[in-house]
Design an enzyme around this catalytic site. Structure first.
Site, mmCIF file in Angstrom:
data_model
loop_
_atom_site.group_PDB
_atom_site.id
_atom_site.type_symbol
_atom_site.label_atom_id
_atom_site.label_comp_id
_atom_site.label_asym_id
_atom_site.label_seq_id
_atom_site.Cartn_x
_atom_site.Cartn_y
_atom_site.Cartn_z
ATOM 1 N N GLY A 4 0.787 -1.232 0.000
ATOM 2 C CA GLY A 4 0.000 0.000 0.000
ATOM 3 C C GLY A 4 0.819 1.281 0.000
ATOM 4 N N ASP A 21 -2.163 0.723 -2.986
ATOM 5 C CA ASP A 21 -3.507 1.297 -2.851
ATOM 6 C C ASP A 21 -3.902 1.998 -4.151
ATOM 7 O OD1 ASP A 21 -3.628 0.419 -0.227
ATOM 8 O OD2 ASP A 21 -3.021 2.341 0.624
#
Length: 178
Positions: free
Chosen positions: A87, A92
């Protein structure tokens, strides 16, 4: 662990249905969903336990995950997972791009509201893009249970994507939607 009965448990046998006989012609086939599974560090164990409980159901779908979460799901539970970057280094954003391109149907994101995240702008952007493209988001165990146990999860669902007005600089027929 989830408080719902296992989503992958088989329905009770129909007394008029012979074992091994073909299913009713009007039976609705299970739809294969593309599911993104993401968890912050302090939520990884919770997501792993939820995924373990729902392993049979998840196995029938296409799974995507960021970094360590994907590795855990694949090696601990034996699930086939398309692993993306971690992430904080772009994972993300990769999930968000897949949502915008219409490749992700459901986002299960156990995020940690009590811990500051160095990539907080990316987290906010991911949640925003999921809202813009109108995909279901499970932010915790309860919402994940509701989504995976919904009849809409396993059956047909007409997804409503946003429609954007053409911009002044777009040529004719360049309407933005998926």
């Amino acid at each position: 662990m989830s408080s719902l009965p296992a989503a992958d448990s088989e329905p009770a046998a129909d007394s008029e249905h012979e074992p091994g006989a073909p299913a009713e012609p009007h039976a609705t086939p299970v739809v294969q969903r593309h599911i993104a599974l993401v968890a912050h560090d302090h939520k990884k164990a919770e997501l792993l336990a939820w995924a373990d409980f729902n392993r049979g159901t998840l196995r029938r779908h296409v799974l995507y995950s960021t970094g360590t979460t994907g590795t855990m799901l694949e090696y601990e539970l034996g699930l086939n997972v398309h692993r993306l970057l971690s992430g904080p280094v772009g994972g993300d954003q990769q999930i968000g791009a897949k949502i915008a391109e219409g490749e992700i149907d459901v986002l299960v994101f156990f995020w940690d509201p009590l811990e500051p995240q160095p990539h907080d702008p990316d987290v906010k952007a991911l949640l925003r893009i999921a809202a813009v493209w109108n995909i279901p988001v499970a932010a915790n165990l309860a919402s994940a249970d509701y989504i995976i146990s919904s009849p809409l999860f396993a059956g047909p669902y007409r997804h409503q994507s946003p429609e954007f007005e053409p911009r002044a600089w777009d040529g004719p027929g360049q309407h933005v939607a998926r």
